[in-house]
Scaffold this motif. Sequence first.
Motif, PDB file in Angstrom:
ATOM      1  N   SER A   1      21.190  13.308  37.384  1.00 46.05           N
ATOM      2  CA  SER A   1      21.830  14.049  36.295  1.00 46.05           C
ATOM      3  C   SER A   1      20.796  14.568  35.295  1.00 46.05           C
ATOM      4  O   SER A   1      21.046  15.544  34.594  1.00 46.05           O
ATOM      5  CB  SER A   1      22.854  13.173  35.588  1.00 46.05           C
ATOM      6  OG  SER A   1      22.232  12.019  35.069  1.00 46.05           O
TER       7      SER A   1
ATOM      8  N   ARG B   1      30.510  15.541  44.803  1.00 46.83           N
ATOM      9  CA  ARG B   1      30.286  14.121  44.539  1.00 46.83           C
ATOM     10  C   ARG B   1      29.178  13.538  45.401  1.00 46.83           C
ATOM     11  O   ARG B   1      29.247  12.396  45.842  1.00 46.83           O
ATOM     12  CB  ARG B   1      31.573  13.334  44.700  1.00 46.83           C
ATOM     13  CG  ARG B   1      32.615  13.804  43.703  1.00 46.83           C
ATOM     14  CD  ARG B   1      33.806  12.978  43.692  1.00 46.83           C
ATOM     15  NE  ARG B   1      34.747  13.563  42.735  1.00 46.83           N
ATOM     16  CZ  ARG B   1      35.604  12.861  42.068  1.00 46.83           C
ATOM     17  NH1 ARG B   1      35.660  11.569  42.201  1.00 46.83           N
ATOM     18  NH2 ARG B   1      36.428  13.445  41.238  1.00 46.83           N
TER      19      ARG B   1
ATOM     20  N   GLN C   1      26.439  20.059  44.196  1.00 48.68           N
ATOM     21  CA  GLN C   1      26.306  18.658  44.584  1.00 48.68           C
ATOM     22  C   GLN C   1      27.183  17.770  43.710  1.00 48.68           C
ATOM     23  O   GLN C   1      27.813  16.824  44.184  1.00 48.68           O
ATOM     24  CB  GLN C   1      24.853  18.201  44.460  1.00 48.68           C
ATOM     25  CG  GLN C   1      23.971  18.699  45.565  1.00 48.68           C
ATOM     26  CD  GLN C   1      22.540  18.228  45.401  1.00 48.68           C
ATOM     27  OE1 GLN C   1      22.182  17.644  44.376  1.00 48.68           O
ATOM     28  NE2 GLN C   1      21.722  18.488  46.404  1.00 48.68           N
ATOM     29  N   LYS C   2      27.236  18.090  42.426  1.00 46.21           N
ATOM     30  CA  LYS C   2      28.064  17.306  41.513  1.00 46.21           C
ATOM     31  C   LYS C   2      29.535  17.444  41.868  1.00 46.21           C
ATOM     32  O   LYS C   2      30.276  16.460  41.894  1.00 46.21           O
ATOM     33  CB  LYS C   2      27.825  17.766  40.073  1.00 46.21           C
ATOM     34  CG  LYS C   2      28.585  16.976  39.042  1.00 46.21           C
ATOM     35  CD  LYS C   2      28.296  17.489  37.647  1.00 46.21           C
ATOM     36  CE  LYS C   2      29.109  16.720  36.630  1.00 46.21           C
ATOM     37  NZ  LYS C   2      28.925  17.242  35.275  1.00 46.21           N
ATOM     38  N   SER C   3      29.964  18.668  42.161  1.00 42.72           N
ATOM     39  CA  SER C   3      31.377  18.889  42.477  1.00 42.72           C
ATOM     40  C   SER C   3      31.760  18.260  43.817  1.00 42.72           C
ATOM     41  O   SER C   3      32.896  17.836  43.999  1.00 42.72           O
ATOM     42  CB  SER C   3      31.708  20.381  42.479  1.00 42.72           C
ATOM     43  OG  SER C   3      31.036  21.012  43.548  1.00 42.72           O
TER      44      SER C   3
ATOM     45  N   ARG D   1      25.065  21.859  40.582  1.00 38.20           N
ATOM     46  CA  ARG D   1      26.482  21.870  40.236  1.00 38.20           C
ATOM     47  C   ARG D   1      27.350  21.671  41.465  1.00 38.20           C
ATOM     48  O   ARG D   1      28.368  20.976  41.421  1.00 38.20           O
ATOM     49  CB  ARG D   1      26.859  23.178  39.535  1.00 38.20           C
ATOM     50  CG  ARG D   1      26.582  23.127  38.065  1.00 38.20           C
ATOM     51  CD  ARG D   1      27.195  24.299  37.336  1.00 38.20           C
ATOM     52  NE  ARG D   1      26.121  25.005  36.675  1.00 38.20           N
ATOM     53  CZ  ARG D   1      25.710  26.225  36.959  1.00 38.20           C
ATOM     54  NH1 ARG D   1      26.287  26.930  37.900  1.00 38.20           N
ATOM     55  NH2 ARG D   1      24.721  26.772  36.304  1.00 38.20           N
TER      56      ARG D   1
END
Length: 167
Positions: free
Chosen positions: A101, A96, A92-94, A90
């Motif tokens: 996925s 970017r 890493q996703k935030s 999460r």
Amino acid sequence: MNFSIVASPSTISFSPKPFSVIPKSTFNGIQLRRICSFQPHFTTTSSRSPASSVVMMAKKEEELKEIRAKTTEEINEEVIDLKGELLMLRLQKSARNEFKSSEFSRMRKRIARMLTVKRERELEEGINKRLSRKLDRKWKKSIVVRPPPSLKKLREEEEAAEAEKAA
């Protein structure tokens, strides 16, 4: 039924109104008709062949056997590690950063399988739902926050790179 009242000084009587007084609408609705005679033929074929779905089921069964071979404490430890990994994903996703996925659903499913096995064991011991939730809350409060294995591995790699630069 509609009635009209005819009053006289001695009696009151009701006579029914004829139904023809109610106005009829000329609007009968919309009729939908198919303009073209071509009917598309949709098939429900999946991208996977039947043989690949059997392989997927076999992998799940093997994973379940592997999970059932572990003790409850080992399952608890792995659930904590996987939740930490999920948090790292999460983050890493935030930020970017690049990430897979598909890892989200894979980890969530693995956690769910582990918790399912844990609950199966509780049911075998005769622990009811209410007591199970109470024990689960107690277990969650006792969790000591620690970095997930992937972060530990990343830190070790960075330290090794720094040691090579220093040497």
